[in-house]
Design a protein around this motif. Structure first.
Motif, PDB file in Angstrom:
ATOM      1  N   SER A 185       0.845  -1.200   0.000  1.00  0.00           N
ATOM      2  CA  SER A 185       0.000   0.000   0.000  1.00  0.00           C
ATOM      3  C   SER A 185       0.873   1.240   0.000  1.00  0.00           C
ATOM      4  CB  SER A 185      -0.928   0.018   1.225  1.00  0.00           C
ATOM      5  OG  SER A 185      -0.167   0.168   2.423  1.00  0.00           O
ATOM      6  N   VAL A 186       0.376   2.301  -0.615  1.00  0.00           N
ATOM      7  CA  VAL A 186       1.052   3.596  -0.623  1.00  0.00           C
ATOM      8  C   VAL A 186       0.038   4.637  -0.191  1.00  0.00           C
ATOM      9  CG1 VAL A 186       2.238   5.342  -1.995  1.00  0.00           C
ATOM     10  CG2 VAL A 186       2.648   2.930  -2.458  1.00  0.00           C
ATOM     11  N   THR A 187       0.381   5.422   0.814  1.00  0.00           N
ATOM     12  CA  THR A 187      -0.482   6.486   1.332  1.00  0.00           C
ATOM     13  C   THR A 187       0.248   7.808   1.239  1.00  0.00           C
ATOM     14  OG1 THR A 187      -1.553   4.965   2.878  1.00  0.00           O
ATOM     15  CG2 THR A 187      -1.793   7.314   3.320  1.00  0.00           C
ATOM     16  N   PHE A 188      -0.374   8.790   0.598  1.00  0.00           N
ATOM     17  CA  PHE A 188       0.236  10.117   0.452  1.00  0.00           C
ATOM     18  C   PHE A 188      -0.352  11.058   1.494  1.00  0.00           C
ATOM     19  CE2 PHE A 188       0.981   8.258  -3.694  1.00  0.00           C
ATOM     20  CZ  PHE A 188       2.300   8.615  -3.926  1.00  0.00           C
ATOM     21  N   GLN A 189       0.545  11.836   2.137  1.00  0.00           N
ATOM     22  CA  GLN A 189       0.136  12.805   3.141  1.00  0.00           C
ATOM     23  C   GLN A 189       0.623  14.198   2.753  1.00  0.00           C
ATOM     24  OE1 GLN A 189       2.593  10.439   4.475  1.00  0.00           O
ATOM     25  NE2 GLN A 189       1.252   8.840   5.252  1.00  0.00           N
ATOM     26  N   GLY A 190       0.129  15.198   3.478  1.00  0.00           N
ATOM     27  CA  GLY A 190       0.581  16.565   3.261  1.00  0.00           C
ATOM     28  C   GLY A 190       0.159  17.076   1.906  1.00  0.00           C
ATOM     29  N   LEU A 191      -1.114  16.913   1.554  1.00  0.00           N
ATOM     30  CA  LEU A 191      -1.584  17.316   0.231  1.00  0.00           C
ATOM     31  C   LEU A 191      -1.663  18.834   0.140  1.00  0.00           C
ATOM     32  CD1 LEU A 191      -4.422  14.695  -0.304  1.00  0.00           C
ATOM     33  CD2 LEU A 191      -1.953  14.427  -0.459  1.00  0.00           C
ATOM     34  N   THR A 192      -1.153  19.355  -0.934  1.00  0.00           N
ATOM     35  CA  THR A 192      -1.128  20.797  -1.138  1.00  0.00           C
ATOM     36  C   THR A 192      -1.245  21.088  -2.620  1.00  0.00           C
ATOM     37  OG1 THR A 192       0.211  22.809  -0.930  1.00  0.00           O
ATOM     38  CG2 THR A 192       1.401  20.747  -1.145  1.00  0.00           C
ATOM     39  N   GLY A 193      -1.740  22.266  -2.933  1.00  0.00           N
ATOM     40  CA  GLY A 193      -1.897  22.629  -4.335  1.00  0.00           C
ATOM     41  C   GLY A 193      -0.665  23.257  -4.930  1.00  0.00           C
ATOM     42  N   GLU A 194       0.368  23.485  -4.101  1.00  0.00           N
ATOM     43  CA  GLU A 194       1.549  24.189  -4.579  1.00  0.00           C
ATOM     44  C   GLU A 194       2.672  23.230  -4.886  1.00  0.00           C
ATOM     45  OE1 GLU A 194       2.680  27.241  -1.947  1.00  0.00           O
ATOM     46  OE2 GLU A 194       0.698  28.133  -1.845  1.00  0.00           O
ATOM     47  N   ALA A 195       3.243  23.373  -6.070  1.00  0.00           N
ATOM     48  CA  ALA A 195       4.412  22.577  -6.432  1.00  0.00           C
ATOM     49  C   ALA A 195       5.638  23.178  -5.795  1.00  0.00           C
ATOM     50  CB  ALA A 195       4.572  22.534  -7.943  1.00  0.00           C
ATOM     51  N   GLY A 196       6.654  22.363  -5.647  1.00  0.00           N
ATOM     52  CA  GLY A 196       7.865  22.840  -4.994  1.00  0.00           C
ATOM     53  C   GLY A 196       8.709  23.748  -5.848  1.00  0.00           C
ATOM     54  N   ARG A 197       8.603  23.606  -7.168  1.00  0.00           N
ATOM     55  CA  ARG A 197       9.449  24.407  -8.049  1.00  0.00           C
ATOM     56  C   ARG A 197       8.656  24.770  -9.281  1.00  0.00           C
ATOM     57  NH1 ARG A 197      13.218  21.028  -8.665  1.00  0.00           N
ATOM     58  NH2 ARG A 197      14.696  21.866  -7.176  1.00  0.00           N
ATOM     59  N   GLN A 198       8.716  26.027  -9.698  1.00  0.00           N
ATOM     60  CA  GLN A 198       8.032  26.449 -10.905  1.00  0.00           C
ATOM     61  C   GLN A 198       8.868  26.070 -12.112  1.00  0.00           C
ATOM     62  OE1 GLN A 198       6.915  30.529 -10.888  1.00  0.00           O
ATOM     63  NE2 GLN A 198       6.397  30.584 -13.060  1.00  0.00           N
ATOM     64  N   GLU A 199       8.224  25.430 -13.091  1.00  0.00           N
ATOM     65  CA  GLU A 199       8.957  25.001 -14.270  1.00  0.00           C
ATOM     66  C   GLU A 199       9.247  26.199 -15.169  1.00  0.00           C
ATOM     67  OE1 GLU A 199      10.231  22.232 -14.738  1.00  0.00           O
ATOM     68  OE2 GLU A 199       9.265  20.999 -13.224  1.00  0.00           O
ATOM     69  N   SER A 200      10.339  26.109 -15.910  1.00  0.00           N
ATOM     70  CA  SER A 200      10.738  27.180 -16.808  1.00  0.00           C
ATOM     71  C   SER A 200       9.954  27.105 -18.111  1.00  0.00           C
ATOM     72  CB  SER A 200      12.236  27.059 -17.110  1.00  0.00           C
ATOM     73  OG  SER A 200      12.587  27.936 -18.161  1.00  0.00           O
ATOM     74  N   LEU A 201       9.745  28.260 -18.747  1.00  0.00           N
ATOM     75  CA  LEU A 201       9.090  28.294 -20.042  1.00  0.00           C
ATOM     76  C   LEU A 201      10.058  27.989 -21.175  1.00  0.00           C
ATOM     77  CD1 LEU A 201       6.918  31.524 -19.601  1.00  0.00           C
ATOM     78  CD2 LEU A 201       6.170  29.149 -19.453  1.00  0.00           C
ATOM     79  N   TRP A 202      11.356  28.038 -20.882  1.00  0.00           N
ATOM     80  CA  TRP A 202      12.352  27.835 -21.930  1.00  0.00           C
ATOM     81  C   TRP A 202      12.961  26.450 -21.810  1.00  0.00           C
ATOM     82  CZ3 TRP A 202      11.697  32.328 -19.165  1.00  0.00           C
ATOM     83  CH2 TRP A 202      11.280  33.438 -19.911  1.00  0.00           C
ATOM     84  N   SER A 203      13.059  25.733 -22.922  1.00  0.00           N
ATOM     85  CA  SER A 203      13.461  24.331 -22.896  1.00  0.00           C
ATOM     86  C   SER A 203      14.869  24.142 -22.375  1.00  0.00           C
ATOM     87  CB  SER A 203      13.344  23.749 -24.318  1.00  0.00           C
ATOM     88  OG  SER A 203      14.178  24.466 -25.229  1.00  0.00           O
ATOM     89  N   GLU A 204      15.812  25.034 -22.691  1.00  0.00           N
ATOM     90  CA  GLU A 204      17.188  24.858 -22.236  1.00  0.00           C
ATOM     91  C   GLU A 204      17.270  24.959 -20.714  1.00  0.00           C
ATOM     92  OE1 GLU A 204      19.947  23.997 -23.778  1.00  0.00           O
ATOM     93  OE2 GLU A 204      18.817  23.703 -25.622  1.00  0.00           O
ATOM     94  N   VAL A 205      16.572  25.963 -20.188  1.00  0.00           N
ATOM     95  CA  VAL A 205      16.576  26.135 -18.736  1.00  0.00           C
ATOM     96  C   VAL A 205      15.878  24.958 -18.074  1.00  0.00           C
ATOM     97  CG1 VAL A 205      15.814  27.607 -16.844  1.00  0.00           C
ATOM     98  CG2 VAL A 205      16.637  28.638 -18.965  1.00  0.00           C
ATOM     99  N   ARG A 206      14.809  24.469 -18.705  1.00  0.00           N
ATOM    100  CA  ARG A 206      14.089  23.336 -18.145  1.00  0.00           C
ATOM    101  C   ARG A 206      14.974  22.087 -18.114  1.00  0.00           C
ATOM    102  NH1 ARG A 206       9.767  24.044 -20.662  1.00  0.00           N
ATOM    103  NH2 ARG A 206      10.031  22.657 -22.432  1.00  0.00           N
ATOM    104  N   ARG A 207      15.747  21.859 -19.202  1.00  0.00           N
ATOM    105  CA  ARG A 207      16.654  20.715 -19.228  1.00  0.00           C
ATOM    106  C   ARG A 207      17.723  20.842 -18.157  1.00  0.00           C
ATOM    107  NH1 ARG A 207      15.881  20.799 -24.948  1.00  0.00           N
ATOM    108  NH2 ARG A 207      17.661  22.170 -25.242  1.00  0.00           N
ATOM    109  N   GLU A 208      18.194  22.081 -17.939  1.00  0.00           N
ATOM    110  CA  GLU A 208      19.194  22.311 -16.890  1.00  0.00           C
ATOM    111  C   GLU A 208      18.612  21.973 -15.522  1.00  0.00           C
ATOM    112  OE1 GLU A 208      23.028  23.461 -15.642  1.00  0.00           O
ATOM    113  OE2 GLU A 208      22.238  23.334 -17.670  1.00  0.00           O
TER     114      GLU A 208
END
Length: 382
Positions: free
Chosen positions: A335-358
């Protein structure tokens, strides 16, 4: 120092001494320069005071405090501002390790069992917690229960940690009974009665028979005797995100194959993140549980360094499973149980592919370091 010994529970107390005073002094700088000191009161009871005033304790009547510090300024406690400031501290702690209990303004308890795997080592765990409120005088204490962690924090240096060493009763023996009032001001009357019997330190109380303390002082006496001997069974009660999302599956036959287990985990994670309670959300941690053939049940808790969506949650769980040794035995279900549910991600993804790959490369290297326990031998060739 090692914050954890095998599977033993490890709890940190985050202590901000004189927190009411710290909040007031940040808002009114002139209070710091006052030579007679400051008493912060609620009604006719002292709640806090400026550092350096001697003979004052939490829960003391104001008249008694003024008889000892007649030049002190008496001011009402700004409780709403204090609560708001401490809520910000708690939020900062939860962002680092999700299992946090509000111990009242100026004190919080964090379950850090296994956190050294998340942050790399014990020192990094302490630094992460201390960084939650760098603007305040903050101390960290570490022990096997909340009370001992609180005691250790009370003698720690600012922005550093102190760990309980040796037997609990021996560690506490020289602590004055006033430490009780820092945590439970309502025991002020009992502490004064104990002192009238010549009992000034926890070692004095621990040397008495439990039955004598209970007979003389009732339930409070029994509580103080337990604390003097380092006993505190109360769990860390997380404040937020009580909602959990779980998924479970059974294997056709008991298995010890890590490949099969990881495939099952990946399936369970995907199913959980499709549930209405977790779809589009992030989780701060996960707990795994399994029945083991002809052996005790097995469990594992994984705290995520940042709120995680499905893929990052699976990678974090996989990293912990890769470090499990020895495997508990043939697993019948999982079984897997997830806790601490939140709507906020830990890191905002970049709009630019190079920065995202980095960013993806940086995250991959961080996962490798967590798996290996040291900096991975990865080089960039130009």
């Amino acid at each position: 120092m090692s914050l954890q010994n095998g599977s033993a529970k490890s709890i940190a107390c985050i202590l901000l001494p004189h927190f009411l005073w710290q909040v007031e002094a940040r808002q009114k700088e002139e209070l710091r320069a006052r030579t007679g000191g400051v008493l912060i009161v609620h009604g006719r009871t002292v709640l806090d005071w400026s550092p350096g005033l001697e003979g004052i304790s939490k829960g003391m009547p104001v008249d008694q405090a003024l008889s000892r510090q007649p030049r002190a300024l008496v001011m009402g406690a700004g409780l709403p501002a204090c609560r708001k400031a401490f809520a910000d501290v708690l939020e900062g702690l939860e962002a680092r390790i999700p299992e946090v209990e509000d111990g009242g303004p100026g004190a919080a308890y964090v379950n850090i069992s296994g956190a050294e795997r998340l942050y790399g080592n014990d020192a990094q765990v302490v630094r992460a917690l201390a960084s939650a409120a760098p603007q305040y005088d903050l101390r960290v204490g570490v022990g096997p229960n909340k009370w001992l962690a609180f005691a250790a924090a009370s003698i720690s240096e600012p922005h550093s940690a102190r760990k309980v060493t040796g037997g609990p009763a021996r560690f506490l023996s020289s602590f004055p009974l006033d430490l009780l009032l820092a945590r439970s001001p309502g025991l002020y009357g009992l502490v004064q009665r104990l002192r009238s019997f010549g009992l000034d330190a926890f070692g004095d109380v621990a040397a008495l028979p439990f039955s004598a303390m209970q007979a003389q002082f009732g339930a409070d006496g029994a509580l103080v005797w337990d604390l003097a001997n380092g006993k505190d069974d109360s769990p860390v009660a997380s404040m937020r995100w009580p909602v959990e999302v779980s998924e479970r599956l059974s294997f056709p036959a008991p298995t010890v194959s890590m490949q099969v287990v990881l495939a099952a985990v990946e399936n369970l994670v995907a199913r959980a993140y499709r549930q209405p309670g977790l779809a589009g959300m992030c989780a701060r941690g996960a707990s795994l549980g399994a029945r083991v053939f002809q052996r005790p049940p097995w469990s594992l808790h994984v705290a995520f360094k940042e709120p995680a969506r499905r893929d990052r949650a699976f990678l974090a769980i996989k990293a912990r499973l890769d470090a499990v040794s020895p495997w508990p035995g043939p697993i019948e279900d999982l079984s897997v149980t997830f806790q601490g549910l939140t709507g906020e991600a830990g890191r905002q993804e970049s709009l630019w592919s190079e920065v995202r790959r980095e960013g993806q490369l940086t995250e991959t290297l961080a996962q490798m370091q967590a798996w290996l326990g040291h900096t991975p031998p990865v080089y960039r060739v130009v």
